[in-house]
Design a protein around this motif. Structure first.
Motif, PDB file in Angstrom:
ATOM      1  N   LEU A 423       5.695   4.137  -0.416  1.00  0.00           N
ATOM      2  CA  LEU A 423       5.183   4.347  -1.773  1.00  0.00           C
ATOM      3  C   LEU A 423       3.675   4.113  -1.795  1.00  0.00           C
ATOM      4  N   GLY A 424       3.056   4.553  -2.887  1.00  0.00           N
ATOM      5  CA  GLY A 424       1.623   4.393  -2.999  1.00  0.00           C
ATOM      6  C   GLY A 424       1.189   2.935  -3.089  1.00  0.00           C
ATOM      7  N   ASP A 425       2.007   2.082  -3.646  1.00  0.00           N
ATOM      8  CA  ASP A 425       1.716   0.660  -3.788  1.00  0.00           C
ATOM      9  C   ASP A 425       2.904  -0.117  -3.233  1.00  0.00           C
ATOM     10  N   GLU A 426       2.645  -1.110  -2.385  1.00  0.00           N
ATOM     11  CA  GLU A 426       3.733  -1.862  -1.773  1.00  0.00           C
ATOM     12  C   GLU A 426       4.506  -2.659  -2.827  1.00  0.00           C
ATOM     13  N   ASP A 427       3.880  -2.988  -3.974  1.00  0.00           N
ATOM     14  CA  ASP A 427       4.569  -3.752  -4.999  1.00  0.00           C
ATOM     15  C   ASP A 427       5.635  -2.935  -5.716  1.00  0.00           C
ATOM     16  N   TRP A 428       5.560  -1.637  -5.583  1.00  0.00           N
ATOM     17  CA  TRP A 428       6.534  -0.789  -6.276  1.00  0.00           C
ATOM     18  C   TRP A 428       7.915  -0.816  -5.613  1.00  0.00           C
TER      19      TRP A 428
END
Length: 640
Positions: A423-428
């Protein structure tokens, strides 16, 4: 495995009488059948010449099929040639085919002679008689072939029952005295189903089974038992085995029964082996000792063991033991025989002249050295272990199995399927609802206070339940729902009224009782009440009815019918008829009579079409003369 020789495709050979019927019927069907006296003489000659030529061509076609389909002993494999000689007698077989070939030439010559005579026929009668003579001579020639055709049909039937044996493929040939266990062995190792009985000569012909070994198809041939006597004294059953051993390139499996339950001693079985040994030349030999559950070779006396060892030493035979009863050693015997045959076939090919041509065409490419650097083979660490990575290697990556062991083992550890999400952000990765729409995470647009609001609603519901707000079972309806229900009830009531009015307009749906039935069951009082309800004075009619019941004669004045009653009867009758016509779809009786008349007229044409017409099958001559006429005995000459 497809064999080179498939005798099941040979067409049946008809008898001489059927042969003639087939050809003449075909001539009658396929050639013109109408000729007139006033035709030109050239046309008449062509008519009959065509019949003679067509008959000759039909005979030629049938004879050619017979001669082409039956195997020629000079062209087939020597195994099949000798087998047919044993079963059918080579001379008799060739003579029958020669007779058919001679008959073909004779019929061709007859046709040529009579066509030449027909060219000079001067009348219809002369041409017809020449045609009859030609067909008659052809039929006479065919009648003389009755015995040859019957013999060839018997040969064809027997050939079709022969097994399809490929003489050139990998073959195991089982031979020996009767009742030594040959058929039991082939049933164990192949898909064949050969009859096994506890008496000699149960197998009277060759049987073939097929099996797979080393990804190759093998054929196993079970031969009838043979006895130890001179060749000229052997019968047809034994000669089939001799023919197979003489001509088939195979591994010979000679079976022996040391228990002597077969009825023959060990000395007789060894003597038979030496008697037929010339047939085993250039073939691998396997001496199979069967029924070891009864007697084993080491249990034999020294003299009998010496006989078996002599075969093993002098004849280069492999001695194997087995028991078909308890299946001990059966697969080992099969595998050893197959391996020995494969080695023999490879050795034979290597010793042949063709191997040099094959080897010359084979080229093995060897790369030349590029430089003087030694490039030794490199084996990575752990490549030779049972697992992909060596567990003692400190630099090896941590596997999912290692994580499972660290977390407590199977049933405790849960695989994290989200850790490899890209994903674009690991937090997602670990969002509550990890769904994206138009590049945005859906969870980012959810009300953050949604859970607090849900808990507030649940607390309010619990409070209402405690206060008894939901204890009332009456349905709660608002004004809009109540109005909708009232409208629906009004529509249903209106529908009922419309249906009732429609049924009343159409009349009663009940069956109309005939007047005779009503009159039989009705009483005078019921008739009086019925007429009174209709507004008709029926006193006079009632009095007349009652007076006639007691037998009083009526006066002339009483005999005059009451006009009111006549009018009432006519009105009732008209009402009933009108109602009946309405139920049938007619306006009045006249219209119904006209419909019945039209129905009968339309049925006339259908009845005519149901009869025999020109399109129906019609056999003009049910008993053709050429099939039913001939030499007459005592009795009528009417062939019809």
């Amino acid at each position: 495995m497809s064999s080179l020789y498939n005798f099941k495709k040979i067409e049946p050979v008809p008898t001489a009488a059927d042969f003639i019927d087939i050809i003449l019927s075909k001539t009658q069907r396929k050639t013109p059948t109408v000729i007139r006296k006033n035709y030109n003489i050239g046309r008449i000659r062509q008519f009959y010449m065509r019949k003679v030529k067509y008959t000759q061509d039909s005979f030629e076609e049938k004879f050619k099929n017979i001669l082409d389909e039956f195997p020629k002993l000079d062209d087939v494999h020597p195994f099949y040639a000798d087998l047919m000689n044993v079963l059918y007698d080579k001379d008799h077989y060739k003579l029958a085919l020669g007779q058919i070939n001679t008959a073909r030439h004779l019929i061709d010559q007859v046709a040529k002679d009579y066509v030449r005579l027909l060219k000079f026929g001067d009348s219809l009668y002369r041409c017809k008689q020449l045609k009859r003579a030609a067909l008659g001579r052809m039929a006479t020639i065919m009648k003389r072939q009755k015995d040859s055709l019957a013999y060839l049909e018997q040969v064809r039937q027997h050939l079709s029952r022969l097994p399809s044996i490929d003489p050139n493929t990998r073959t195991l040939l089982i031979c020996g005295y009767p009742n030594v266990g040959k058929s039991s062995f082939i049933n164990k190792i192949t898909r064949a189903d050969v009859d096994v009985q506890p008496y000699a000569f149960t197998t009277k012909s060759l049987f073939v089974g097929h099996m797979d070994y080393k990804y190759m198809r093998w054929q196993v041939i079970d031969t009838p038992g043979i006895l130890d006597h001179p060749l000229e004294e052997r019968n047809t059953i034994e000669m089939q085995s001799i023919t197979a051993m003489a001509h088939l390139r195979s591994a010979i499996m000679y079976f022996m029964d040391l228990s002597e339950q077969c009825g023959y001693s060990i000395e007789d079985q060894v003597k038979l082996f030496h008697n037929i040994k010339p047939l085993f030349a250039n073939k691998p030999i396997v001496l199979v000792i069967n029924k070891i559950d009864q007697v084993r070779p080491e249990d034999l006396p020294a003299e009998q063991r010496a006989l078996i060892e002599e075969i093993m030493n002098q004849d280069n035979a492999t001695v194997l033991t087995m028991s078909c009863y308890n299946e001990e050693g059966v697969m080992d015997v099969r595998n050893s025989a197959c391996d020995k045959l494969l080695a023999a076939r490879v050795e034979m090919k290597m010793s042949g002249n063709k191997i040099n041509d094959v080897i010359n065409k084979i080229h093995l490419a060897t790369p030349t050295a590029r430089d003087g650097i030694a490039r030794l083979p490199n084996i990575p660490d752990g490549a030779l272990s049972k697992t992909k990575y060596d567990p003692n290697d400190p630099n090896r990556p941590k596997l999912e199995k290692d994580l499972e062991v660290e977390a407590g083992g199977a049933g405790v550890y849960s695989v994290d399927v989200k850790k490899k999400y890209l994903l674009g952000d690991e937090d997602w990765k670990y969002d509550t609802i990890p769904e994206l729409w138009e590049g945005h995470n859906v969870a980012d647009f959810i009300d953050p206070e949604i859970e607090e609001k849900l808990e507030a609603l649940e607390r309010e519901e619990e409070r209402l339940e405690k206060e008894g707000f939901y204890d009332n079972n009456e349905p709660i309806m608002d004004e809009e729902e109540e109005e909708l229900r009232n409208t629906a009830d009004a529509i249903r009531e209106r529908k009922k009224l419309i249906v009732q009015a429609h049924r009343t307009a159409r009349g009663s749906k009940t069956a109309i009782v005939p007047k005779k039935v009503l009159a039989k069951n009705a009483t005078v009082d019921e008739m009086n009440d019925h007429l009174s309800k209709m507004g008709i004075d029926a006193n006079a009619a009632v009095e007349r009815t009652r007076a006639s019941a007691v037998g009083r004669k009526r006066t002339r004045a009483e005999a005059i019918p009451d006009e009111a009653v006549k009018d009432a009867d006519a009105a009732v009758r008209d009402e009933v008829v009108t109602r009946e016509m309405s139920n049938l779809g007619f306006r009045n009786v006249k219209q119904k009579k006209e419909a019945d008349k039209q129905k009968k007229l339309n049925q006339v044409q259908n009845n005519k079409m149901g009869k025999r017409g020109e399109a129906d099958r019609n056999i003009q001559t049910k008993m053709p003369k050429h099939l039913f006429s001939g030499k007459t005995s005592m009795g009528s000459r009417d062939r019809r």
